[in-house]
Enzyme design. Structure first.
Site, short mmCIF file in Angstrom:
data_model
loop_
_atom_site.label_atom_id
_atom_site.label_comp_id
_atom_site.label_asym_id
_atom_site.label_seq_id
_atom_site.Cartn_x
_atom_site.Cartn_y
_atom_site.Cartn_z
CD1 TRP A 145 -2.79 1.60 0.62
CD2 TRP A 145 -1.42 2.37 2.20
NE1 TRP A 145 -3.22 2.86 0.96
CE2 TRP A 145 -2.40 3.36 1.94
CE3 TRP A 145 -0.44 2.62 3.16
CZ2 TRP A 145 -2.42 4.57 2.61
CZ3 TRP A 145 -0.47 3.83 3.83
CH2 TRP A 145 -1.46 4.79 3.54
CG ASP A 183 -13.01 8.96 -1.47
OD1 ASP A 183 -13.00 7.89 -0.82
OD2 ASP A 183 -12.29 9.15 -2.47
CG ASP A 184 -15.17 5.26 2.76
OD1 ASP A 184 -16.37 5.05 2.97
OD2 ASP A 184 -14.25 4.53 3.18
NE ARG A 199 -9.30 1.54 4.70
CZ ARG A 199 -10.00 2.45 4.04
NH1 ARG A 199 -10.82 2.11 3.08
NH2 ARG A 199 -9.88 3.72 4.34
CE LYS A 219 -10.89 6.62 -4.78
NZ LYS A 219 -10.37 7.67 -3.87
CD1 TRP A 220 -14.97 -1.46 -7.77
CD2 TRP A 220 -16.91 -1.18 -8.84
NE1 TRP A 220 -15.64 -2.66 -7.71
CE2 TRP A 220 -16.84 -2.51 -8.37
CE3 TRP A 220 -18.04 -0.78 -9.54
CZ2 TRP A 220 -17.85 -3.44 -8.60
CZ3 TRP A 220 -19.05 -1.72 -9.78
CH2 TRP A 220 -18.96 -3.03 -9.31
CG ASP A 221 -11.32 1.81 -2.86
OD1 ASP A 221 -10.40 1.04 -3.17
OD2 ASP A 221 -11.16 2.81 -2.13
CG ASN A 269 -9.77 -0.28 0.42
OD1 ASN A 269 -8.63 0.15 0.25
ND2 ASN A 269 -10.84 0.46 0.18
CB CYS A 279 -9.82 2.96 -6.48
SG CYS A 279 -8.92 3.37 -4.97
CG ASP A 303 -4.74 5.41 -1.11
OD1 ASP A 303 -5.42 5.75 -2.10
OD2 ASP A 303 -5.20 4.72 -0.18
C1 GLA Z 1 -8.94 3.60 -0.33
C2 GLA Z 1 -8.64 4.51 -1.51
C3 GLA Z 1 -8.62 5.94 -1.07
C4 GLA Z 1 -9.92 6.30 -0.42
C5 GLA Z 1 -10.19 5.35 0.72
C6 GLA Z 1 -11.56 5.58 1.31
O1 GLA Z 1 -7.88 3.54 0.55
O2 GLA Z 1 -7.44 4.15 -2.11
O3 GLA Z 1 -8.37 6.79 -2.16
O4 GLA Z 1 -10.95 6.25 -1.37
O5 GLA Z 1 -10.12 4.01 0.31
O6 GLA Z 1 -11.80 4.76 2.38
#
Ligand code: GLA
Length: 733
Positions: A189, A356-357, A436, A470-472, A474, A522, A544
């Site tokens: 990361w 964002d989130d 996470r 933005k499709w994440d 994690n 993402c 990030d």
């Molecule tokens: C990930 C993304 C970040 C942000 C966070 C939100 O880490 O890479 O850019 O969107 O999630 O929780």
């Protein structure tokens, strides 16, 4: 390094009559070709990989020149090596047949080549195990002009009962050369794309991942291979490769006893044996590569052209500049604050605001990354009037509105987890492990696919004005176990494959209904970037880590494989020690965005950013559609230079960044030779992105010929006081 002795001339002569009459399959792009040949035992061998021959008839004579084709112990160049019979090296294919027998032989049956569209052909070669009637089709899709090859295999169970695929590579290349240098990428990361180059020695080198989803976290499915010696940007033999698969992968580089390279690439079969019922087929992921004998620059430009024209979603389209609120607010915002931030986007002059989130979940509000993931309804406290209101407010200010989602995942602290435990990938009787604070949903389950698609669809149906996603993704997969596969009586080892297939099925549905929406890929940064996913995504989040110095290196390395139009780069406060100009200049080399609190900018900073956005809009077509040249490597010089040239060779932009602040090296003493210009044209050089009141040696009065700029070059005058310099080079009449 010495080569193993070749077989005797006698053997060579004995083999000649066979070779001359042998069946040869040639797969050729504009400049390069692969030749395959059927041997006396009907095995398909790779006899050639290199520059295209002028006379197609000559490919039939290559096999006769290879002295190692005499006995089985010398045989390593099968085009798709099966396990359990004559082969003692790494196999491409391993099958447990319906009767449990582990041996496979593949004999050439036939081949055909079709033209799919102008400049794109598909050669399909059929191989069969005559004892078991199981068939393998090798597919070679060739994109002629950009010299890109796409290979995959289809395995069809022709037996009366189920068979188990224990290994199922996409491609099995055979590369003849004296020496090979592999550049692999690793990281974590915020440390994506760390290159490491080494010479391949005898034995097998393996690059792989077993993380399931977000599977490229520690190493992407991409590599650079150079032949004879390390290449340069302008010289040398280079192969750039990518497995188009967003799951576990495995690349094996085996130097055989002839010191040639057997390259086996595909999905990782680790814990992923796949059962095929009678009559069923299995298609492997696609392995994509380009080859050039004109150095790294030419190879990557081939791949960029290919990606834009054929693979990246809307690769030849336009993109939106944006203001994101992640670093500006993290989870701490409400409707009022967001509406204020829209003013910032309008002031900057960007196209879109990206929320964002943190905007969703009520029973377990998403106020940190510890809760709420999976509950995709607006948080009533933060957003009492819902997303629709935000869309309208943003639009009123002349800004479009986009949104972050992470629909493949769930926090254990969520209603989704409480109601649908069976949708979560977890071992029912074991302790849970989190990445996470979250777990992965089981996309092998069609119900879960419907749910994930539904998250996207509902947001868009209820809020029709949303213009960007933005499709994440994690988390990685721990405790790989699917309740669904269990209920269906299918092997658990299908999970890794069926997860990715399920994800692609969802994305296909999304694209069918929402063809116009730009979607950023993402994965906690660049934890999942590959040409499988990018057929659905318009762009990806590089990392990030937006510290501009780190980004210079990352964007340099990503640029071997991906075009600038795909790389999202934002101006943030991650590294406040870097000047706003340096941060903006680095982000301006990708798809530009901002993630800052605009109302905190000084007047001069704001004026600078506004000008930078206007400048970006004036040259972004060159970045997005033009050719890219890496002029000076940050790994070898105290400053890095990149250049983009438009297709008409009339306009170009050059970005230079200081990467070392040691006294002796903190200023550019040599000119940098440009590339890709027209030697006969004359170009005016002007500096862009100047901070208000800054002086520049490039005031637009100097005009140089393309010949001069490419042979002598230009000194961007990078110093410790001018740490980043953007030059515009425009042809004058
Ligand atoms: C990930 C993304 C970040 C942000 C966070 C939100 O880490 O890479 O850019 O969107 O999630 O929780």
């Amino acid at each position: 390094m010495t080569r193993a002795p070749r077989l005797s001339v006698l053997l060579l002569v004995l083999c000649l009559p066979i070779c001359l009459t042998a069946q040869v399959v040639t797969i050729a792009s504009d400049d390069y070709a692969i030749a395959l040949q059927v041997d006396a035992l009907k095995r398909l061998e790779t006899v050639y990989f290199g520059p295209r021959l002028a006379d197609p008839a000559d490919y039939a004579a290559i096999g006769g020149q290879l002295g190692y084709r005499g006995t089985n112990e010398d045989f390593f160049n099968h085009a798709y090596t099966p396990a359990g019979t004559w082969n003692v090296a790494e196999p491409a294919l391993e099958i447990a047949h319906a009767d449990g027998n582990p041996s496979t032989e593949l004999s050439y049956v036939s081949h055909q080549t079709q033209t799919l569209e102008e400049g794109v052909s598909l050669t399909t070669i059929e191989l069969m195990d005559s004892l078991y009637q199981t068939r393998v089709r090798l597919h070679y899709k060739v994109y002629s002009a950009p010299n890109v090859f796409e290979q995959w295999a289809t395995i069809r169970n022709g037996e009366s009962g189920p068979i188990m695929l224990k290994k199922y590579a996409s491609a099995n290349l055979y590369l003849r050369n004296e020496r090979f240098f592999l550049t692999q990428y690793h990281g974590s990361w915020a440390e994506e794309m760390q290159p490491e180059t080494h010479e391949l020695t005898a034995g097998t080198k393996v690059l792989d991942t077993k993380l399931g989803t977000r599977s490229h976290l520690y190493g992407p499915p991409t590599f650079r291979l150079e032949f004879d010696q390390p290449a340069t940007e302008e010289t040398g033999k280079v192969l750039l490769a990518n497995l188009a698969w967003s799951g576990n992968f495995r690349f094996e580089f085996e130097r055989d006893r002839h010191e040639n390279l057997r390259l086996i690439a595909g999905a990782n079969a680790f814990a992923a044996e796949y059962q095929l019922q009678a009559g069923e087929s299995f298609e492997t992921p696609h392995f994509i590569y380009t080859y050039s004998e004109q150095g790294r620059g030419a190879a990557s430009r081939q791949l960029h052209r290919w990606a834009r024209q054929y693979r990246l979603y809307d690769g030849e389209g336009e993109r939106l500049t944006l203001l994101n609120n992640w670093e500006a607010t993290y989870f701490d915002f409400d409707e009022e604050k967001l509406v204020e931030l829209f003013d910032g986007a309008a002031e900057l002059g960007v196209d879109l605001f990206l929320l964002d989130d943190g905007w969703f979940a009520n029973k377990y509000p998403r106020n940190s990354d510890g809760a709420g993931l999976g509950d995709w309804t607006e948080n009533r406290e933060k957003l009492p009037h819902g997303l629709g209101y935000l869309v309208k407010e943003a639009n009123k200010k002349g800004v479009q509105f986009g949104i972050w989602i992470e629909p493949e995942m769930v926090n254990p602290k969520s209603e989704l987890y409480e109601n649908h435990l069976d949708w979560v990938i977890r071992q029912p009787d074991r302790r849970e492990f989190y990445y996470r604070n979250q777990l992965v949903l089981d996309l092998s389950n069609p119900e879960v696919q419907d749910y994930v698609y539904g998250v996207f669809d509902r947001i868009f149906t209820e809020n029709p004005g949303i213009a960007y996603v933005k499709w994440d993704c994690n988390a990685v997969i721990y405790n790989a176990f699917s309740d669904y596969l269990d209920r269906e009586g299918r092997p658990q080892t299908h999970l890794y494959t069926d997860y990715v297939r399920g994800l692609y099925r969802v994305l296909e549905r999304v694209r069918e209904k929402y063809p116009e929406v730009p979607i950023m890929l993402c994965s906690g940064g660049g934890g999942r970037v590959d040409y499988g996913a990018l057929q659905y995504f318009t762009e990806f989040w590089v990392s990030d880590n937006t510290a501009p110095l780190d980004r210079v290196y990352m964007q340099w390395d990503y640029s071997y494989f991906y075009p600038a139009i795909a790389m999202c780069a934002h101006v943030t406060n991650w590294d406040r020690t870097a000047s706003l100009k340096y941060r903006t200049d680095v982000a301006s080399m990708g798809k530009l965005g901002f993630d800052i609190e605009v109302d905190e900018l000084s007047e001069a900073d704001l004026a600078f950013c506004q000008q930078a956005v206007r400048n970006y809009k004036s040259y972004s077509d060159i970045l997005w559609k033009g050719e890219m040249y890496r002029l000076q490597s940050p790994y070898e010089h105290p400053y890095a230079s990149f250049q983009f040239v438009d297709p008409a060779q009339a306009r170009s932009v050059m970005f230079s960044y200081l990467v070392s602040r040691r006294f002796e090296t903190s200023y550019a003493v040599e000119p940098v030779r440009l590339q890709g210009l027209d030697p006969a044209k004359r170009y005016r050089v002007t500096e862009l992105n100047l901070y208000p009141d800054a002086h520049t040696p490039f005031d637009g009065s100097a005009v140089y010929s393309g010949d001069f700029l490419m042979k002598v070059g230009i000194n961007p005058a990078v110093t410790a006081w001018r740490q980043s310099v953007v030059l515009q080079i425009e042809a004058v009449e």
